[in-house]
Design an enzyme around this catalytic site. Structure first.
Site, PDB file in Angstrom:
ATOM      1  CE  LYS A   1     -30.657  13.844  16.962  1.00 56.61           C
ATOM      2  NZ  LYS A   1     -30.086  14.533  15.812  1.00 56.61           N
TER       3      LYS A   1
HETATM    4  C1  LIG Z   1     -29.646   8.356  14.194  1.00 52.13           C
HETATM    5  C2  LIG Z   1     -28.539   9.260  14.648  1.00 52.13           C
HETATM    6  N1  LIG Z   1     -27.472   8.706  15.257  1.00 52.13           N
HETATM    7  C3  LIG Z   1     -26.447   9.448  15.693  1.00 52.13           C
HETATM    8  C4  LIG Z   1     -26.453  10.813  15.537  1.00 52.13           C
HETATM    9  C5  LIG Z   1     -25.266  11.587  16.002  1.00 52.13           C
HETATM   10  O1  LIG Z   1     -25.603  12.485  17.029  1.00 52.13           O
HETATM   11  P1  LIG Z   1     -24.563  13.620  17.446  1.00 52.13           P
HETATM   12  O2  LIG Z   1     -24.710  14.729  16.452  1.00 52.13           O
HETATM   13  O3  LIG Z   1     -25.002  14.031  18.827  1.00 52.13           O
HETATM   14  O4  LIG Z   1     -23.227  13.016  17.449  1.00 52.13           O
HETATM   15  C6  LIG Z   1     -27.528  11.435  14.921  1.00 52.13           C
HETATM   16  C7  LIG Z   1     -27.516  12.883  14.733  1.00 52.13           C
HETATM   17  O5  LIG Z   1     -28.282  13.506  14.091  1.00 52.13           O
HETATM   18  C8  LIG Z   1     -28.595  10.639  14.443  1.00 52.13           C
HETATM   19  O6  LIG Z   1     -29.645  11.178  13.811  1.00 52.13           O
END
Ligand SMILES: Cc1ncc(COP(=O)(O)O)c(C=O)c1O
Length: 417
Positions: free
Chosen positions: A198
């Site tokens: 990210k």
């Molecule tokens: C659109 C979206 N939502 C949620 C997430 C989930 O994030 P995390 O890995 O921090 O749980 C991601 C992760 O890549 C994502 O791309």
């Protein structure tokens, strides 16, 4: 085949500096390896940076989305509207609560279509989960207007959008929330991800932002077993052994080790975004010349922070499909990815909810054509030039020979709305 690169360029890599490393080591030496003072520091700095009323650090964006929906009371019998072009976690958390994710289509900019949201509302709908795809905000005004009219909560999946702007307001900020709601009551939370790829990272981690005091209190309790608010301090001289469990909460707290990274990554965030935007401009300019490639659609009332740079292949002009195009890039040492396989095409969602190909045609059309190219601050200008050269070569060598050499510059007219 021209050998542009001797080494593989990965799709994504974090930029971790000496300050982050020193801060992590400091946490390890201090003994505060779980939630402690650095998480509190990170939360305050984040709230200030975004302009959020409350910022609650969590172990991941997924955990934050789950907690936000739980705090809003989503449960069995409820429906939550989710765009299909997202990571599975946006929909999975709805399923965890026994509710039904109602998957809807997206627009040309990859973001959820407000008209599709409006069409999907039923008497069981309780919330909307817009996803700010790739770092460009959704049409938030239209979405909050729908939420207000139908008395729905909004949980923004801002996994890609830390630093994104809509009409000049930061995603997750109280000022943007006020502008969007005009003072009406809409229950809302915005959840960010600090996963490794990210725009800023804590390894794994996330942050929930909200302007809603009651919701914030409940969500904070839910992050740590539902234990009364200062329980995280119970082993320090400032704490007490006594706590009360007031909710059946989760274990979703962030650690000081993660926050050590976050404190310094946050300070570098604006610089990271600038580099991403500069590289994206280089891509835009180069690919506008290629009729086989469409560059991302951009809206004038939003910025784009390019967590992802997603091109669309003009497959009608190519003799290869998207999968082969990716293989050809890989053979030339360029790593890529695809964001996302639409949720409704995954086996679980087909089997549990009966979705099929054909249900959400725009997302399917895009899915067959999209490729996410490498774009991150750790890349050099030369890396960006390599990607441009390799994409151009693969496009050139897989051009259909039975078509006229050019068509109007679709990348420019459609790409910059
Ligand atoms: C659109 C979206 N939502 C949620 C997430 C989930 O994030 P995390 O890995 O921090 O749980 C991601 C992760 O890549 C994502 O791309």
């Amino acid at each position: 085949m021209t050998a542009y690169r001797g080494t593989f360029l990965p799709f994504g890599m974090p930029s971790i500096g000496d300050e982050e490393i020193t801060e992590v080591v400091d946490s390890l030496r201090s003994g505060w390896v779980t939630t402690g003072p650095k998480v509190k520091r990170f939360e305050s700095a984040f709230a200030e940076h975004i302009g959020a009323g409350h910022a609650i650090a969590v172990s991941s964006c997924t955990a934050g989305l789950h907690i936000a929906l739980t705090a809003l009371g989503i449960g069995p019998g409820d429906e939550v509207i989710v765009p299909t072009l997202t990571f599975c976690s946006t929909a999975n958390v709805v399923v965890h609560l026994g509710a039904r994710p109602v998957l809807v289509d997206v627009g040309d900019d990859f973001n959820v279509s407000p008209a599709a949201i409006a069409n999907a509302i039923s008497s069981r709908t309780k919330a909307i989960m817009p996803v700010h795809y790739s770092g460009q905000a959704c049409d938030l005004q239209a979405i909050y207007d729908i939420a207000r009219q139908h008395n729905l909560a909004v949980v923004e999946d801002a996994a890609h959008a830390v630093g994104s702007l809509y009409n000049g307001g930061k995603i997750g900020s109280s000022s943007l929330f006020r502008a969007l709601t005009g003072g009406s009551v809409v229950r809302s939370a915005t959840v960010f991800s600090f996963y490794a790829t990210k725009n800023m990272t804590t390894g794994e981690g996330g942050m929930i932002a909200t302007s809603d005091d009651d919701l914030a209190k409940k969500m904070r309790l839910l992050t740590l077993h539902g234990m009364s608010l200062d329980a995280w301090k119970r082993y320090s001289s400032a704490g007490s052994w006594y706590y009360e469990t007031v909710l059946a909460g989760y274990k979703a707290n962030m650690t000081d080790i993660q926050a050590s990274l976050g404190i310094h990554q946050l300070q570098r965030l604006d610089g990271f975004i600038e580099v991403r935007q500069r590289y994206a401009e280089m891509y835009d300019e180069a690919f506008a010349e290629l009729p086989e490639i469409k560059i991302p659609v951009k809206h004038p009332d939003r910025n784009h922070i390019y967590h992802l740079y997603v091109v669309r292949l003009n497959v009608e002009r190519l003799s290869v499909d998207r999968a082969q195009f990716i293989e050809d890039l890989k053979a030339r040492n360029i790593g890529t990815s695809v964001h996302f396989i639409p949720v409704h095409l995954h086996p679980f969602y087909r089997e549990r909810f009966g979705y099929r190909r054909g249900d959400l045609p725009k997302a399917e059309y895009l899915y067959d054509r999209i490729i996410s190219l490498p774009l991150y601050p750790r890349m050099t200008n030369a890396d960006v030039q390599d990607v441009i050269a390799v994409v151009a070569e693969v496009a050139r060598t897989s051009r259909r020979v039975d078509l006229p050499p050019r068509e109007p510059r679709a990348g420019l007219s459609e790409g910059r709305s």
